[in-house]
Design a protein around this motif. Sequence first.
Motif, PDB file in Angstrom:
ATOM      1  N   PRO A  22       4.787   1.734  11.459  1.00  0.00           N
ATOM      2  CA  PRO A  22       4.744   0.236  11.061  1.00  0.00           C
ATOM      3  C   PRO A  22       6.206  -0.738  11.087  1.00  0.00           C
ATOM      4  O   PRO A  22       6.095  -1.650  11.458  1.00  0.00           O
ATOM      5  CB  PRO A  22       4.199   0.367   9.463  1.00  0.00           C
ATOM      6  CG  PRO A  22       3.729   1.707   9.570  1.00  0.00           C
ATOM      7  CD  PRO A  22       4.447   2.622  10.542  1.00  0.00           C
ATOM      8  N   LYS A  56       7.344  -4.288  12.764  1.00  0.00           N
ATOM      9  CA  LYS A  56       8.011  -5.663  11.940  1.00  0.00           C
ATOM     10  C   LYS A  56       9.414  -5.713  12.622  1.00  0.00           C
ATOM     11  O   LYS A  56       9.829  -7.048  12.682  1.00  0.00           O
ATOM     12  CB  LYS A  56       8.515  -4.995  10.686  1.00  0.00           C
ATOM     13  CG  LYS A  56       9.276  -5.832   9.457  1.00  0.00           C
ATOM     14  CD  LYS A  56       9.436  -5.152   8.310  1.00  0.00           C
ATOM     15  CE  LYS A  56      10.159  -6.043   7.468  1.00  0.00           C
ATOM     16  NZ  LYS A  56      10.489  -5.514   6.114  1.00  0.00           N
ATOM     17  N   GLN A 113       1.659 -12.921  12.142  1.00  0.00           N
ATOM     18  CA  GLN A 113       2.406 -12.295  10.778  1.00  0.00           C
ATOM     19  C   GLN A 113       1.608 -12.242   9.680  1.00  0.00           C
ATOM     20  O   GLN A 113       1.579 -11.383   8.906  1.00  0.00           O
ATOM     21  CB  GLN A 113       3.632 -13.358  10.287  1.00  0.00           C
ATOM     22  CG  GLN A 113       4.305 -12.845   9.092  1.00  0.00           C
ATOM     23  CD  GLN A 113       5.248 -13.932   9.049  1.00  0.00           C
ATOM     24  OE1 GLN A 113       5.676 -15.087   9.534  1.00  0.00           O
ATOM     25  NE2 GLN A 113       6.024 -13.603   7.766  1.00  0.00           N
ATOM     26  N   GLN A 114       0.371 -13.461   9.758  1.00  0.00           N
ATOM     27  CA  GLN A 114      -0.551 -13.131   8.591  1.00  0.00           C
ATOM     28  C   GLN A 114      -1.907 -12.337   8.775  1.00  0.00           C
ATOM     29  O   GLN A 114      -2.422 -11.745   7.658  1.00  0.00           O
ATOM     30  CB  GLN A 114      -0.952 -14.610   8.403  1.00  0.00           C
ATOM     31  CG  GLN A 114       0.096 -15.581   7.846  1.00  0.00           C
ATOM     32  CD  GLN A 114       0.511 -15.101   6.585  1.00  0.00           C
ATOM     33  OE1 GLN A 114      -0.013 -14.807   5.716  1.00  0.00           O
ATOM     34  NE2 GLN A 114       1.962 -15.517   6.264  1.00  0.00           N
ATOM     35  N   LEU A 148      -0.331  -8.348  12.261  1.00  0.00           N
ATOM     36  CA  LEU A 148       0.606  -7.337  12.043  1.00  0.00           C
ATOM     37  C   LEU A 148       0.318  -6.370  10.777  1.00  0.00           C
ATOM     38  O   LEU A 148       0.356  -5.225  10.564  1.00  0.00           O
ATOM     39  CB  LEU A 148       2.066  -7.806  11.819  1.00  0.00           C
ATOM     40  CG  LEU A 148       2.533  -8.390  13.108  1.00  0.00           C
ATOM     41  CD1 LEU A 148       4.081  -9.183  12.764  1.00  0.00           C
ATOM     42  CD2 LEU A 148       3.047  -7.087  14.069  1.00  0.00           C
ATOM     43  N   PRO A 149      -0.277  -6.959   9.567  1.00  0.00           N
ATOM     44  CA  PRO A 149      -0.814  -6.292   8.366  1.00  0.00           C
ATOM     45  C   PRO A 149      -1.819  -5.391   8.836  1.00  0.00           C
ATOM     46  O   PRO A 149      -2.037  -3.955   8.364  1.00  0.00           O
ATOM     47  CB  PRO A 149      -1.306  -7.265   7.553  1.00  0.00           C
ATOM     48  CG  PRO A 149      -0.390  -8.334   7.831  1.00  0.00           C
ATOM     49  CD  PRO A 149      -0.228  -8.410   9.154  1.00  0.00           C
ATOM     50  N   TRP A 150      -2.813  -5.708   9.845  1.00  0.00           N
ATOM     51  CA  TRP A 150      -4.004  -4.542  10.288  1.00  0.00           C
ATOM     52  C   TRP A 150      -3.154  -3.711  11.105  1.00  0.00           C
ATOM     53  O   TRP A 150      -3.594  -2.656  10.564  1.00  0.00           O
ATOM     54  CB  TRP A 150      -4.791  -5.352  11.191  1.00  0.00           C
ATOM     55  CG  TRP A 150      -5.475  -6.550  10.523  1.00  0.00           C
ATOM     56  CD1 TRP A 150      -5.786  -6.778   9.179  1.00  0.00           C
ATOM     57  CD2 TRP A 150      -6.161  -7.852  11.201  1.00  0.00           C
ATOM     58  NE1 TRP A 150      -6.322  -8.031   8.958  1.00  0.00           N
ATOM     59  CE2 TRP A 150      -6.692  -8.639  10.353  1.00  0.00           C
ATOM     60  CE3 TRP A 150      -6.128  -8.132  12.407  1.00  0.00           C
ATOM     61  CZ2 TRP A 150      -7.361  -9.727  10.466  1.00  0.00           C
ATOM     62  CZ3 TRP A 150      -6.861  -9.247  12.893  1.00  0.00           C
ATOM     63  CH2 TRP A 150      -7.515 -10.106  11.910  1.00  0.00           C
ATOM     64  N   LYS A 182      -0.066  -2.469  10.905  1.00  0.00           N
ATOM     65  CA  LYS A 182       0.608  -1.554   9.814  1.00  0.00           C
ATOM     66  C   LYS A 182      -0.293  -0.927   9.157  1.00  0.00           C
ATOM     67  O   LYS A 182       0.142   0.546   8.795  1.00  0.00           O
ATOM     68  CB  LYS A 182       1.284  -2.276   8.858  1.00  0.00           C
ATOM     69  CG  LYS A 182       2.578  -3.264   9.432  1.00  0.00           C
ATOM     70  CD  LYS A 182       3.275  -3.848   8.360  1.00  0.00           C
ATOM     71  CE  LYS A 182       4.422  -4.791   8.820  1.00  0.00           C
ATOM     72  NZ  LYS A 182       4.927  -5.693   7.899  1.00  0.00           N
ATOM     73  N   LYS A 183      -1.296  -0.890   8.925  1.00  0.00           N
ATOM     74  CA  LYS A 183      -2.600  -0.173   8.081  1.00  0.00           C
ATOM     75  C   LYS A 183      -2.858   0.928   9.196  1.00  0.00           C
ATOM     76  O   LYS A 183      -3.104   2.237   8.813  1.00  0.00           O
ATOM     77  CB  LYS A 183      -3.467  -0.830   7.478  1.00  0.00           C
ATOM     78  CG  LYS A 183      -3.164  -1.815   6.267  1.00  0.00           C
ATOM     79  CD  LYS A 183      -4.374  -2.433   5.723  1.00  0.00           C
ATOM     80  CE  LYS A 183      -4.064  -3.465   4.694  1.00  0.00           C
ATOM     81  NZ  LYS A 183      -5.276  -3.956   4.056  1.00  0.00           N
TER      82      LYS A 183
END
Length: 211
Positions: free
Chosen positions: A46, A50, A106-107, A110-112, A114-115
């Motif tokens: 992850p 970033k 970013q919103q 990337l969070p998806w 990272k999981k």
Amino acid sequence: METDFIRMGIVYLHLIACCVAIGTVFMGDLDMVRKLLRASDERTDPSHFKSLHTVVSRSLIVLWITGVALVALDVYLKGAGTLANPKLQSKIAMVVLLTINGLALQQFVLPWLKKTGSLLDLSFRRRLVALFTGAVSGVSWFYAAMLGIARPLNWKFTLTEILGAYPVMVAGGFIGMLALTAWAEYRSRHAGMDLPLFGPMDLRPLHATAH
């Protein structure tokens, strides 16, 4: 003469920022494509996502600062008519699109990632969003770089003509990545399975199958 050196320095910083971003995006995309071609189950750290986003975001900030400085300098030296140049307008459009797309990455994307750590582990809807934003990012950076060196386009073509190839390239990139991920997912699901090309074959002698 002094303004020429000032402009040259700003252009140099502008170029460096663009090169850093393009190199980062290209290497990130290349790594992803390589994993898809291998249908690898390897998960990406992850922190890697970033760091990529941080480099590209900072490059975009520098691009905005130097770009605004260049436009302001040209308006000061040549007048407000400079803003009517379709090539300049297309460059501004590219940077605006990159900014909006960067916020979407970013919103959401990337969070998806990272999981899950993998594009193939995203749901179909989220994968479509990730592929589309990725296509927009890659095409936009290279298109912006092309516009940066395309002096022959100054005042000779309309904004529509200059940007005419852009949606075609985005669509091509999106469809290509969609096909690649579908193929990689198929290979991943059937890994280790020896599937005959034309289905199971009956190897018994013909006279035995006739009865």
